[in-house]
Motif scaffolding. Structure first.
Motif, mmCIF file in Angstrom:
data_model
loop_
_atom_site.group_PDB
_atom_site.id
_atom_site.type_symbol
_atom_site.label_atom_id
_atom_site.label_comp_id
_atom_site.label_asym_id
_atom_site.label_seq_id
_atom_site.Cartn_x
_atom_site.Cartn_y
_atom_site.Cartn_z
ATOM 1 N N LEU A 5 0.837 -1.195 0.000
ATOM 2 C CA LEU A 5 0.000 0.000 0.000
ATOM 3 C C LEU A 5 0.875 1.250 0.000
ATOM 4 O O LEU A 5 1.746 1.413 0.851
ATOM 5 N N SER A 23 3.459 2.567 3.069
ATOM 6 C CA SER A 23 2.825 2.331 4.363
ATOM 7 C C SER A 23 3.471 1.196 5.147
ATOM 8 O O SER A 23 3.375 1.155 6.362
ATOM 9 N N TYR A 25 2.412 -1.829 4.828
ATOM 10 C CA TYR A 25 1.422 -2.904 4.797
ATOM 11 C C TYR A 25 1.568 -3.695 3.506
ATOM 12 O O TYR A 25 1.637 -3.126 2.427
ATOM 13 N N PHE A 27 -0.017 -7.157 1.294
ATOM 14 C CA PHE A 27 -1.227 -7.949 1.139
ATOM 15 C C PHE A 27 -1.006 -9.044 0.116
ATOM 16 O O PHE A 27 -0.184 -8.905 -0.789
ATOM 17 N N ASP A 32 -7.824 -7.000 -0.773
ATOM 18 C CA ASP A 32 -7.495 -6.681 0.620
ATOM 19 C C ASP A 32 -6.705 -5.389 0.721
ATOM 20 O O ASP A 32 -6.900 -4.591 1.632
ATOM 21 N N CYS A 33 -5.813 -5.165 -0.234
ATOM 22 C CA CYS A 33 -5.036 -3.931 -0.250
ATOM 23 C C CYS A 33 -5.942 -2.727 -0.472
ATOM 24 O O CYS A 33 -5.837 -1.717 0.217
ATOM 25 N N ILE A 35 -9.241 -2.384 0.072
ATOM 26 C CA ILE A 35 -10.103 -2.157 1.236
ATOM 27 C C ILE A 35 -9.308 -1.471 2.347
ATOM 28 O O ILE A 35 -9.777 -0.513 2.968
ATOM 29 N N SER A 36 -8.105 -1.937 2.598
ATOM 30 C CA SER A 36 -7.261 -1.323 3.631
ATOM 31 C C SER A 36 -6.838 0.077 3.234
ATOM 32 O O SER A 36 -6.685 0.952 4.091
ATOM 33 N N ALA A 39 -9.363 2.560 4.475
ATOM 34 C CA ALA A 39 -9.324 2.702 5.934
ATOM 35 C C ALA A 39 -8.073 3.456 6.391
ATOM 36 O O ALA A 39 -8.154 4.363 7.222
ATOM 37 N N VAL A 40 -6.921 3.096 5.847
ATOM 38 C CA VAL A 40 -5.667 3.752 6.232
ATOM 39 C C VAL A 40 -5.684 5.212 5.781
ATOM 40 O O VAL A 40 -5.220 6.106 6.501
ATOM 41 N N LYS A 43 -7.801 7.196 8.303
ATOM 42 C CA LYS A 43 -7.078 7.372 9.567
ATOM 43 C C LYS A 43 -5.953 8.397 9.411
ATOM 44 O O LYS A 43 -5.737 9.230 10.285
ATOM 45 N N CYS A 70 -2.238 0.327 -4.807
ATOM 46 C CA CYS A 70 -1.803 -1.009 -4.402
ATOM 47 C C CYS A 70 -0.802 -1.462 -5.446
ATOM 48 O O CYS A 70 -1.177 -1.886 -6.548
#
Length: 76
Positions: A5, A23, A25, A27, A32-33, A35-36, A39-40, A43, A70
């Motif tokens: 990400l 980041s 992170y 995946f 999944d990447c 969706i995250s 969210a990231v 935040k 991603c």
């Protein structure tokens, strides 16, 4: 394939972005990447409101937003 990400802080006024931030992170799939990423990004933008360098006024004045990608990682 694995994905990482990458976040970009961008101005919607100038249509330019600051240097990307990896980041950290990882995946195992794009879904999944992605969706995250949402969210990231949310935040991160909320944290920037409290940051001395940015803050709510700068975010609003420059119309800052988080763009993410991603990026596939080479399997080599």
């Amino acid at each position: 394939m694995k994905y990482i990400l990458i976040l970009h802080l961008c101005s919607m006024i100038t249509n330019t972005c600051m240097d990307p931030h990896v980041s950290g992170y990882q995946f195992t799939n794009h879904y999944d990447c992605a969706i995250s990423g949402y969210a990231v990004s949310q935040k991160t933008l909320k944290l920037l409101v409290k940051d001395e360098e940015f803050g709510l006024d700068r975010i609003n004045n420059e119309k800052l937003a988080i763009r993410f990608e991603c990026r596939p990682l080479d399997s080599a």
